[in-house]
Design a protein around this motif. Structure first.
Motif, PDB file in Angstrom:
ATOM      1  N   LEU A 140       1.175 -27.773 113.593  1.00  0.00           N
ATOM      2  CA  LEU A 140       2.675 -27.896 114.121  1.00  0.00           C
ATOM      3  C   LEU A 140       2.856 -28.987 115.246  1.00  0.00           C
ATOM      4  CD1 LEU A 140       4.073 -24.314 114.608  1.00  0.00           C
ATOM      5  CD2 LEU A 140       4.393 -25.959 112.717  1.00  0.00           C
ATOM      6  N   LEU A 141       1.836 -29.226 116.011  1.00  0.00           N
ATOM      7  CA  LEU A 141       1.601 -30.352 116.922  1.00  0.00           C
ATOM      8  C   LEU A 141       1.565 -31.535 116.528  1.00  0.00           C
ATOM      9  CD1 LEU A 141       1.113 -31.276 119.857  1.00  0.00           C
ATOM     10  CD2 LEU A 141      -1.329 -30.831 119.649  1.00  0.00           C
ATOM     11  N   LEU A 142       0.725 -31.798 115.339  1.00  0.00           N
ATOM     12  CA  LEU A 142       0.807 -32.871 114.574  1.00  0.00           C
ATOM     13  C   LEU A 142       1.924 -33.242 114.097  1.00  0.00           C
ATOM     14  CD1 LEU A 142      -2.815 -32.971 112.759  1.00  0.00           C
ATOM     15  CD2 LEU A 142      -2.332 -34.270 114.665  1.00  0.00           C
ATOM     16  N   ALA A 143       2.709 -32.439 113.444  1.00  0.00           N
ATOM     17  CA  ALA A 143       4.017 -32.697 112.908  1.00  0.00           C
ATOM     18  C   ALA A 143       4.899 -33.172 113.922  1.00  0.00           C
ATOM     19  CB  ALA A 143       4.599 -31.034 112.225  1.00  0.00           C
ATOM     20  N   ALA A 144       5.080 -32.436 115.101  1.00  0.00           N
ATOM     21  CA  ALA A 144       5.934 -32.733 116.070  1.00  0.00           C
ATOM     22  C   ALA A 144       5.691 -34.286 116.576  1.00  0.00           C
ATOM     23  CB  ALA A 144       5.774 -31.785 117.109  1.00  0.00           C
ATOM     24  N   ILE A 145       4.628 -34.530 116.879  1.00  0.00           N
ATOM     25  CA  ILE A 145       4.060 -35.924 117.230  1.00  0.00           C
ATOM     26  C   ILE A 145       4.420 -37.077 116.200  1.00  0.00           C
ATOM     27  CG2 ILE A 145       2.151 -37.340 118.078  1.00  0.00           C
ATOM     28  CD1 ILE A 145       0.717 -35.034 119.394  1.00  0.00           C
ATOM     29  N   THR A 146       4.194 -36.687 115.019  1.00  0.00           N
ATOM     30  CA  THR A 146       4.515 -37.451 113.702  1.00  0.00           C
ATOM     31  C   THR A 146       5.761 -37.781 113.714  1.00  0.00           C
ATOM     32  OG1 THR A 146       2.577 -36.591 112.684  1.00  0.00           O
ATOM     33  CG2 THR A 146       4.340 -37.759 111.057  1.00  0.00           C
ATOM     34  N   LEU A 178       0.157 -24.968 105.144  1.00  0.00           N
ATOM     35  CA  LEU A 178      -0.108 -24.306 106.286  1.00  0.00           C
ATOM     36  C   LEU A 178      -1.086 -23.247 106.074  1.00  0.00           C
ATOM     37  CD1 LEU A 178       3.286 -24.292 108.679  1.00  0.00           C
ATOM     38  CD2 LEU A 178       0.859 -25.165 109.105  1.00  0.00           C
ATOM     39  N   VAL A 179      -0.726 -22.366 105.056  1.00  0.00           N
ATOM     40  CA  VAL A 179      -1.560 -21.062 104.642  1.00  0.00           C
ATOM     41  C   VAL A 179      -2.973 -21.722 104.323  1.00  0.00           C
ATOM     42  CG1 VAL A 179      -1.931 -19.279 103.205  1.00  0.00           C
ATOM     43  CG2 VAL A 179       0.253 -19.674 104.250  1.00  0.00           C
ATOM     44  N   LEU A 180      -2.959 -22.838 103.347  1.00  0.00           N
ATOM     45  CA  LEU A 180      -4.315 -23.379 102.885  1.00  0.00           C
ATOM     46  C   LEU A 180      -5.055 -23.804 104.103  1.00  0.00           C
ATOM     47  CD1 LEU A 180      -5.953 -24.468 100.702  1.00  0.00           C
ATOM     48  CD2 LEU A 180      -4.732 -26.559 100.556  1.00  0.00           C
ATOM     49  N   GLY A 181      -4.470 -24.523 104.905  1.00  0.00           N
ATOM     50  CA  GLY A 181      -5.343 -24.712 106.232  1.00  0.00           C
ATOM     51  C   GLY A 181      -6.013 -23.719 107.113  1.00  0.00           C
ATOM     52  N   VAL A 182      -5.106 -22.369 107.163  1.00  0.00           N
ATOM     53  CA  VAL A 182      -5.545 -21.168 107.724  1.00  0.00           C
ATOM     54  C   VAL A 182      -6.853 -20.745 106.998  1.00  0.00           C
ATOM     55  CG1 VAL A 182      -5.204 -18.938 108.338  1.00  0.00           C
ATOM     56  CG2 VAL A 182      -3.506 -20.860 108.825  1.00  0.00           C
ATOM     57  N   SER A 183      -6.715 -20.736 105.473  1.00  0.00           N
ATOM     58  CA  SER A 183      -7.861 -20.261 104.916  1.00  0.00           C
ATOM     59  C   SER A 183      -8.973 -21.153 104.953  1.00  0.00           C
ATOM     60  CB  SER A 183      -7.225 -20.164 103.264  1.00  0.00           C
ATOM     61  OG  SER A 183      -7.283 -21.418 102.889  1.00  0.00           O
ATOM     62  N   THR A 281      -7.548 -33.925 105.412  1.00  0.00           N
ATOM     63  CA  THR A 281      -6.598 -32.582 105.558  1.00  0.00           C
ATOM     64  C   THR A 281      -5.460 -32.942 106.473  1.00  0.00           C
ATOM     65  OG1 THR A 281      -8.256 -30.896 104.993  1.00  0.00           O
ATOM     66  CG2 THR A 281      -6.393 -30.350 105.794  1.00  0.00           C
ATOM     67  N   ASP A 282      -5.784 -33.545 107.618  1.00  0.00           N
ATOM     68  CA  ASP A 282      -4.966 -33.785 108.777  1.00  0.00           C
ATOM     69  C   ASP A 282      -3.890 -34.967 108.158  1.00  0.00           C
ATOM     70  OD1 ASP A 282      -5.853 -32.089 110.517  1.00  0.00           O
ATOM     71  OD2 ASP A 282      -7.096 -33.451 111.478  1.00  0.00           O
ATOM     72  N   LEU A 283      -4.453 -35.902 107.469  1.00  0.00           N
ATOM     73  CA  LEU A 283      -3.696 -37.159 106.901  1.00  0.00           C
ATOM     74  C   LEU A 283      -2.955 -36.479 105.940  1.00  0.00           C
ATOM     75  CD1 LEU A 283      -6.553 -39.958 106.632  1.00  0.00           C
ATOM     76  CD2 LEU A 283      -4.772 -39.693 108.315  1.00  0.00           C
ATOM     77  N   ILE A 284      -3.454 -35.613 105.151  1.00  0.00           N
ATOM     78  CA  ILE A 284      -2.315 -35.057 104.073  1.00  0.00           C
ATOM     79  C   ILE A 284      -1.120 -34.205 104.541  1.00  0.00           C
ATOM     80  CG2 ILE A 284      -2.198 -33.042 102.401  1.00  0.00           C
ATOM     81  CD1 ILE A 284      -5.057 -33.885 101.406  1.00  0.00           C
ATOM     82  N   TRP A 285      -1.548 -33.618 105.708  1.00  0.00           N
ATOM     83  CA  TRP A 285      -0.345 -32.890 106.612  1.00  0.00           C
ATOM     84  C   TRP A 285       0.583 -33.725 106.974  1.00  0.00           C
ATOM     85  CZ3 TRP A 285       2.196 -28.685 106.794  1.00  0.00           C
ATOM     86  CH2 TRP A 285       3.047 -28.218 107.926  1.00  0.00           C
ATOM     87  N   ILE A 286       0.199 -34.621 107.638  1.00  0.00           N
ATOM     88  CA  ILE A 286       0.919 -35.850 108.230  1.00  0.00           C
ATOM     89  C   ILE A 286       1.736 -36.488 107.350  1.00  0.00           C
ATOM     90  CG2 ILE A 286       0.832 -38.292 109.523  1.00  0.00           C
ATOM     91  CD1 ILE A 286      -1.689 -37.042 110.854  1.00  0.00           C
ATOM     92  N   GLY A 287       1.168 -36.779 106.006  1.00  0.00           N
ATOM     93  CA  GLY A 287       2.032 -37.661 105.146  1.00  0.00           C
ATOM     94  C   GLY A 287       2.939 -36.726 104.320  1.00  0.00           C
ATOM     95  N   LEU A 288       2.819 -35.495 104.494  1.00  0.00           N
ATOM     96  CA  LEU A 288       3.677 -34.838 103.749  1.00  0.00           C
ATOM     97  C   LEU A 288       5.072 -34.561 104.746  1.00  0.00           C
ATOM     98  CD1 LEU A 288       4.046 -32.859 101.116  1.00  0.00           C
ATOM     99  CD2 LEU A 288       2.927 -30.919 102.427  1.00  0.00           C
ATOM    100  N   VAL A 289       4.411 -34.615 106.011  1.00  0.00           N
ATOM    101  CA  VAL A 289       5.590 -34.606 107.151  1.00  0.00           C
ATOM    102  C   VAL A 289       6.486 -35.790 107.086  1.00  0.00           C
ATOM    103  CG1 VAL A 289       6.150 -34.416 109.462  1.00  0.00           C
ATOM    104  CG2 VAL A 289       4.505 -32.906 108.542  1.00  0.00           C
TER     105      VAL A 289
END
Length: 310
Positions: A140-146, A178-183, A281-289
């Protein structure tokens, strides 16, 4: 965009890049079992402001605390600058405020992990929950900064309401990632305890449970990958010129990360592969946001005088 706004935009992207590095260092701390390098002291390290002990674990953990402290200060500068540069109610102020709140929560979760000794090779059910919360908040923090950097660059926030099938699909995909990241965090904890800590699953039921859950992470990754492919195809007709780039860029990164995950399992989770897996994984999340913001965003039209008011 004048120079003041351009400088702020560049700074926001820099804050995002720096926080990715801090997250990777945190992954290194976990993977090497160095989380107890400063004992159960926080914010002090083994009772000292600057640790006297030169043990490797202490150096690794203390370096993480220093870099995390700088990350906190960088977001403090971000929100102060945003509030001075943009008018009341501006979207950049909004996401910068979320960034600040999530950064404070990130620091508190990190402190809790240390004070409760849920670090190094600690085996407990509670540690799994804390790590899941840590990963969830980090995303969530990465999403907010992005989104702070994106809106400061002239982009708009994603609007999921009344956005049709694409909005629904993107919402489900973001939640699934998000669920995948937790797993993945739980899987990484199992690897740390068994491979790094040398704990035999047969001797501890909690470790055995973590090892047993490991199979579900790659299966979930394949399922989520289908969702990523679907939204990438659905977003190809978006009016925003970058939506197609972000969508298929995320899909490409996702396929690469699936390969990295297979290599990680095959080589029995070496630290360097774990960190690479975390980076992608972080880059995928940022790209998706960014994909969601480009595909679902609607530019806010504001008077020129408001955009340039301090």
């Amino acid at each position: 965009m004048d120079d003041r706004h351009r400088y702020f935009s560049r700074y926001a992207w820099g804050v995002l890049a720096y926080n990715i590095l801090v997250i990777l260092w945190g992954g290194f701390v976990r993977a090497t079992g160095s989380g107890a390098g400063c004992g159960d002291h926080w914010p002090l390290c083994n009772g000292d402001v600057i640790p006297r002990e030169a043990a490797t674990a202490t150096i690794i953990e203390f370096a993480h605390r220093i870099t995390s402290g700088i990350a906190l200060l960088s977001v403090v500068v971000l929100i102060v600058w945003a509030y001075r540069l943009y008018p009341r109610g501006h979207r950049v102020r909004l996401v910068a405020a979320f960034s600040m709140g999530l950064m404070v929560l990130e620091a508190l979760i990190g402190a809790g992990l240390v004070l409760l000794q849920y670090v190094a090779y600690n085996v407990s059910v509670a540690r799994g929950y804390w790590m899941a919360a840590h990963l969830f908040n980090t995303f969530l923090l990465l999403a907010a900064i992005t989104l702070t950097a994106w809106t400061a660059s002239g982009g708009s926030l994603p609007r999921f309401r009344r956005s049709g099938p694409l909005g629904i699909a993107l919402g489900v995909t973001l939640g699934s990632v998000l669920v995948l990241g937790v797993s993945g965090a739980v899987t990484a904890l199992g690897d740390t305890l068994t491979l790094g800590g040398g704990i035999d699953p047969a001797s501890d039921p909690i470790v055995a449970a973590l090892v047993g859950l490991r199979i579900y992470h790659p299966l979930l990754a394949l399922l989520v990958g289908v969702g990523v492919a679907v939204v990438a195809v659905m977003g190809r007709r978006s009016a925003h010129p970058l939506a197609r780039v972000f969508g298929f860029g995320v899909l490409g990164l996702y396929l690469v990360n699936l390969s990295i995950g297979l290599v990680n399992v095959w080589l029995r989770a070496p630290v360097e592969v774990q960190i690479l897996h975390l980076l992608v994984t972080d880059l995928i999340w940022i790209g998706l946001v960014l994909f969601a913001a480009a595909a679902l965003g609607e530019p806010e039209r504001e008077p020129e005088r408001r955009l340039h008011s301090a």
